[in-house]
Motif scaffolding. Structure first.
Motif, PDB file in Angstrom:
ATOM      1  N   GLY A  64       0.818  -1.207   0.000  1.00  0.00           N
ATOM      2  CA  GLY A  64       0.000   0.000   0.000  1.00  0.00           C
ATOM      3  C   GLY A  64       0.850   1.255   0.000  1.00  0.00           C
ATOM      4  N   ASP A  65       0.294   2.337   0.472  1.00  0.00           N
ATOM      5  CA  ASP A  65       0.985   3.630   0.501  1.00  0.00           C
ATOM      6  C   ASP A  65       1.751   3.769   1.811  1.00  0.00           C
ATOM      7  OD1 ASP A  65       1.837   6.262   0.415  1.00  0.00           O
ATOM      8  OD2 ASP A  65      -0.057   7.041  -0.362  1.00  0.00           O
ATOM      9  N   TRP A  66       3.000   3.350   1.791  1.00  0.00           N
ATOM     10  CA  TRP A  66       3.825   3.341   3.005  1.00  0.00           C
ATOM     11  C   TRP A  66       4.007   4.746   3.553  1.00  0.00           C
ATOM     12  CZ3 TRP A  66       5.216  -1.043   5.450  1.00  0.00           C
ATOM     13  CH2 TRP A  66       6.157  -0.951   6.478  1.00  0.00           C
ATOM     14  N   ASN A  67       4.248   5.700   2.700  1.00  0.00           N
ATOM     15  CA  ASN A  67       4.486   7.077   3.151  1.00  0.00           C
ATOM     16  C   ASN A  67       3.253   7.696   3.798  1.00  0.00           C
ATOM     17  OD1 ASN A  67       7.163   7.059   2.264  1.00  0.00           O
ATOM     18  ND2 ASN A  67       6.601   7.747   0.215  1.00  0.00           N
ATOM     19  N   ALA A  68       2.080   7.179   3.458  1.00  0.00           N
ATOM     20  CA  ALA A  68       0.836   7.668   4.055  1.00  0.00           C
ATOM     21  C   ALA A  68       0.466   6.905   5.328  1.00  0.00           C
ATOM     22  CB  ALA A  68      -0.298   7.567   3.049  1.00  0.00           C
ATOM     23  N   GLY A  69       1.335   5.969   5.746  1.00  0.00           N
ATOM     24  CA  GLY A  69       1.102   5.240   6.988  1.00  0.00           C
ATOM     25  C   GLY A  69       0.526   3.855   6.828  1.00  0.00           C
ATOM     26  N   GLU A  70       0.279   3.420   5.587  1.00  0.00           N
ATOM     27  CA  GLU A  70      -0.195   2.053   5.408  1.00  0.00           C
ATOM     28  C   GLU A  70       0.956   1.070   5.667  1.00  0.00           C
ATOM     29  OE1 GLU A  70      -3.953   2.452   2.410  1.00  0.00           O
ATOM     30  OE2 GLU A  70      -2.001   2.042   1.479  1.00  0.00           O
ATOM     31  N   ARG A  71       0.608  -0.057   6.265  1.00  0.00           N
ATOM     32  CA  ARG A  71       1.624  -1.042   6.632  1.00  0.00           C
ATOM     33  C   ARG A  71       1.252  -2.436   6.139  1.00  0.00           C
ATOM     34  NH1 ARG A  71       3.973   2.878   6.766  1.00  0.00           N
ATOM     35  NH2 ARG A  71       5.253   3.806   8.413  1.00  0.00           N
ATOM     36  N   GLY A  72       0.682  -2.472   4.947  1.00  0.00           N
ATOM     37  CA  GLY A  72       0.239  -3.722   4.355  1.00  0.00           C
ATOM     38  C   GLY A  72      -1.237  -3.646   4.040  1.00  0.00           C
ATOM     39  N   ILE A  73      -1.665  -4.463   3.078  1.00  0.00           N
ATOM     40  CA  ILE A  73      -3.077  -4.467   2.667  1.00  0.00           C
ATOM     41  C   ILE A  73      -3.653  -5.871   2.634  1.00  0.00           C
ATOM     42  CG2 ILE A  73      -2.881  -2.327   1.342  1.00  0.00           C
ATOM     43  CD1 ILE A  73      -2.677  -4.067  -1.210  1.00  0.00           C
ATOM     44  N   ALA A  74      -2.936  -6.856   3.143  1.00  0.00           N
ATOM     45  CA  ALA A  74      -3.358  -8.251   2.988  1.00  0.00           C
ATOM     46  C   ALA A  74      -4.609  -8.593   3.781  1.00  0.00           C
ATOM     47  CB  ALA A  74      -2.222  -9.192   3.388  1.00  0.00           C
ATOM     48  N   CYS A  75      -4.963  -7.782   4.787  1.00  0.00           N
ATOM     49  CA  CYS A  75      -6.193  -8.040   5.543  1.00  0.00           C
ATOM     50  C   CYS A  75      -7.308  -7.074   5.164  1.00  0.00           C
ATOM     51  CB  CYS A  75      -5.925  -7.992   7.046  1.00  0.00           C
ATOM     52  SG  CYS A  75      -5.631  -6.336   7.727  1.00  0.00           S
ATOM     53  N   HIS A  76      -7.137  -6.330   4.070  1.00  0.00           N
ATOM     54  CA  HIS A  76      -8.113  -5.330   3.638  1.00  0.00           C
ATOM     55  C   HIS A  76      -9.054  -5.948   2.599  1.00  0.00           C
ATOM     56  CE1 HIS A  76      -5.773  -1.504   4.935  1.00  0.00           C
ATOM     57  NE2 HIS A  76      -5.386  -2.543   5.663  1.00  0.00           N
ATOM     58  N   PRO A  77     -10.312  -6.175   2.944  1.00  0.00           N
ATOM     59  CA  PRO A  77     -11.223  -6.860   2.021  1.00  0.00           C
ATOM     60  C   PRO A  77     -11.446  -6.137   0.696  1.00  0.00           C
ATOM     61  CG  PRO A  77     -12.133  -6.823   4.248  1.00  0.00           C
ATOM     62  CD  PRO A  77     -10.940  -5.918   4.251  1.00  0.00           C
ATOM     63  N   ASP A  78     -11.320  -4.830   0.684  1.00  0.00           N
ATOM     64  CA  ASP A  78     -11.618  -4.083  -0.543  1.00  0.00           C
ATOM     65  C   ASP A  78     -10.407  -3.902  -1.445  1.00  0.00           C
ATOM     66  OD1 ASP A  78     -10.310  -2.401   1.239  1.00  0.00           O
ATOM     67  OD2 ASP A  78     -11.438  -0.613   0.655  1.00  0.00           O
ATOM     68  N   ARG A  79      -9.281  -4.587  -1.124  1.00  0.00           N
ATOM     69  CA  ARG A  79      -8.069  -4.363  -1.905  1.00  0.00           C
ATOM     70  C   ARG A  79      -7.411  -5.664  -2.358  1.00  0.00           C
ATOM     71  NH1 ARG A  79      -5.084   0.604   1.152  1.00  0.00           N
ATOM     72  NH2 ARG A  79      -3.823   0.586  -0.752  1.00  0.00           N
ATOM     73  N   THR A  80      -8.223  -6.698  -2.508  1.00  0.00           N
ATOM     74  CA  THR A  80      -7.649  -7.985  -2.897  1.00  0.00           C
ATOM     75  C   THR A  80      -7.089  -7.952  -4.314  1.00  0.00           C
ATOM     76  OG1 THR A  80      -9.859  -8.740  -3.560  1.00  0.00           O
ATOM     77  CG2 THR A  80      -9.122  -9.299  -1.347  1.00  0.00           C
ATOM     78  N   GLU A  81      -7.715  -7.207  -5.200  1.00  0.00           N
ATOM     79  CA  GLU A  81      -7.190  -7.111  -6.562  1.00  0.00           C
ATOM     80  C   GLU A  81      -5.822  -6.446  -6.569  1.00  0.00           C
ATOM     81  OE1 GLU A  81      -8.486  -5.155 -10.873  1.00  0.00           O
ATOM     82  OE2 GLU A  81     -10.021  -5.566  -9.348  1.00  0.00           O
ATOM     83  N   GLU A  82      -5.672  -5.392  -5.770  1.00  0.00           N
ATOM     84  CA  GLU A  82      -4.380  -4.714  -5.644  1.00  0.00           C
ATOM     85  C   GLU A  82      -3.344  -5.649  -5.036  1.00  0.00           C
ATOM     86  OE1 GLU A  82      -2.456  -0.906  -3.187  1.00  0.00           O
ATOM     87  OE2 GLU A  82      -4.632  -1.178  -3.275  1.00  0.00           O
ATOM     88  N   PHE A  83      -3.773  -6.429  -4.039  1.00  0.00           N
ATOM     89  CA  PHE A  83      -2.848  -7.376  -3.414  1.00  0.00           C
ATOM     90  C   PHE A  83      -2.352  -8.391  -4.435  1.00  0.00           C
ATOM     91  CE2 PHE A  83      -1.872 -11.421  -1.439  1.00  0.00           C
ATOM     92  CZ  PHE A  83      -0.992 -11.048  -0.433  1.00  0.00           C
ATOM     93  N   CYS A  84      -3.266  -8.957  -5.209  1.00  0.00           N
ATOM     94  CA  CYS A  84      -2.875  -9.983  -6.180  1.00  0.00           C
ATOM     95  C   CYS A  84      -1.931  -9.417  -7.241  1.00  0.00           C
ATOM     96  CB  CYS A  84      -4.113 -10.583  -6.823  1.00  0.00           C
ATOM     97  SG  CYS A  84      -5.130 -11.554  -5.677  1.00  0.00           S
ATOM     98  N   ALA A  85      -2.196  -8.204  -7.678  1.00  0.00           N
ATOM     99  CA  ALA A  85      -1.286  -7.564  -8.636  1.00  0.00           C
ATOM    100  C   ALA A  85       0.092  -7.366  -8.012  1.00  0.00           C
ATOM    101  CB  ALA A  85      -1.863  -6.231  -9.096  1.00  0.00           C
ATOM    102  N   GLY A  86       0.120  -7.054  -6.717  1.00  0.00           N
ATOM    103  CA  GLY A  86       1.391  -6.874  -6.023  1.00  0.00           C
ATOM    104  C   GLY A  86       2.197  -8.153  -5.946  1.00  0.00           C
ATOM    105  N   VAL A  87       1.516  -9.281  -5.797  1.00  0.00           N
ATOM    106  CA  VAL A  87       2.219 -10.566  -5.787  1.00  0.00           C
ATOM    107  C   VAL A  87       2.941 -10.772  -7.110  1.00  0.00           C
ATOM    108  CG1 VAL A  87       1.907 -13.072  -5.737  1.00  0.00           C
ATOM    109  CG2 VAL A  87       0.680 -11.622  -4.095  1.00  0.00           C
ATOM    110  N   GLN A  88       2.271 -10.484  -8.209  1.00  0.00           N
ATOM    111  CA  GLN A  88       2.898 -10.665  -9.514  1.00  0.00           C
ATOM    112  C   GLN A  88       4.073  -9.704  -9.693  1.00  0.00           C
ATOM    113  OE1 GLN A  88       2.165 -13.263 -11.341  1.00  0.00           O
ATOM    114  NE2 GLN A  88       0.572 -13.800  -9.852  1.00  0.00           N
ATOM    115  N   ARG A  89       3.926  -8.490  -9.174  1.00  0.00           N
ATOM    116  CA  ARG A  89       5.025  -7.522  -9.280  1.00  0.00           C
ATOM    117  C   ARG A  89       6.235  -7.994  -8.475  1.00  0.00           C
ATOM    118  NH1 ARG A  89       5.060  -1.105  -7.581  1.00  0.00           N
ATOM    119  NH2 ARG A  89       6.720  -0.488  -9.025  1.00  0.00           N
TER     120      ARG A  89
END
Length: 260
Positions: A64-89
């Motif tokens: 996620g946006d580390w500089n904005a204070g996010e520390r991961g998105i793996a438990c965020h239900p509304d961001r699974t598509e972003e998570f999966c894209a991150g795995v491929q990256r």
């Protein structure tokens, strides 16, 4: 003595990021880890690894946006598509860098999301990541983090991590055991490491309080290093601490263990 790698997000920060690879090698490290490679071209990082004879040990999935204070998105239900894209990256980077292990940060539990919903999301994302990474020959680890440094972080203890690992049910998922975080959350470091060694595939260190180098706080690293060595742990230990002064000035603890 277990193998030690430099965490370049914490050490040698007196230098620009790509220059930290040179500094780590000069200090005697043979491996490096860091939070993220994604702000740099993988080929530029690979050139630094090769020029210095360094092993790329570990980095994190996009969080996620580390500089904005996010520390991961793996438990965020509304961001699974972003998570999966991150795995491929992460796979794309790992294949260039020769990196054989990545860490998943669960993230801070979102407001309005129940613990049960956050856990279902986390487990589903871990299942996806473990399977995709396994196809690429890359191991997945997850890290429990103390709630004093990151209030609201979803994954906090070894017991919780083991239960989630069981729920995921993948042989390609292990624990990243951070000595500093677990000293704060649960203590009993030696017994916990010994009991769960088969589930631990990466270790990180810092002393407490202060998260500085070993020897500055309450953790008996003389004992712990010898104990981990006796157990036969053959993975890396990442030096993820905040130097009390400068990195170079604080490397005396490594000399004491004949590491440099």
């Amino acid at each position: 003595m277990p193998r030690l790698c430099a965490n370049l997000s914490m050490l040698f920060t007196e230098h620009d990021f790509l220059e930290r690879f040179d500094a780590a090698a000069r200090a005697g490290f043979s491996g490096v880890e860091y939070l993220f490679p994604y702000d740099f071209a993988a080929t530029d990082i690979k050139a630094k690894l090769d020029a210095n004879g360094l092993t790329q040990v570990l980095f994190n999935l996009p969080a996620g946006d580390w500089n904005a204070g996010e520390r991961g998105i793996a438990c965020h239900p509304d961001r699974t598509e972003e998570f999966c894209a991150g795995v491929q990256r992460a796979i794309d980077y790992a294949q260039v860098l020769g990196n054989r292990q990545v860490n998943c940060l669960a993230g801070i539990q979102p407001a309005g999301v129940s613990t049960e919903q956050a856990q279902r999301t986390f487990v589903a994302n871990l299942k996806y990541a473990a399977a995709e990474l396994e196809k690429a020959g890359i191991r997945l680890v997850m890290e429990a983090i103390n709630t004093r440094d990151i209030p609201g972080f979803f994954l906090n203890t070894t017991t919780q991590a083991l239960a989630i690992r069981d729920a995921v049910g993948s042989s390609n998922l292990s624990l990243q055991y951070d000595i500093y975080h677990m000293q704060i959350m649960e203590g009993d470091l030696a017994r916990t490491i010994e009991t769960n060694l088969g589930a631990i595939n990466h270790i990180q260190l810092a002393d407490n309080p202060g998260r500085h180098e070993p020897g500055t706080g309450e953790i008996n690293y003389d004992f712990l290093f010898n104990f981990i060595d006796t157990l036969g742990y053959d993975g890396w230990i990442g030096c993820e601490y905040k130097p009390a002064t400068s990195t170079e000035a604080g490397l005396g603890w490594l000399k004491a263990y004949n590491q440099i």
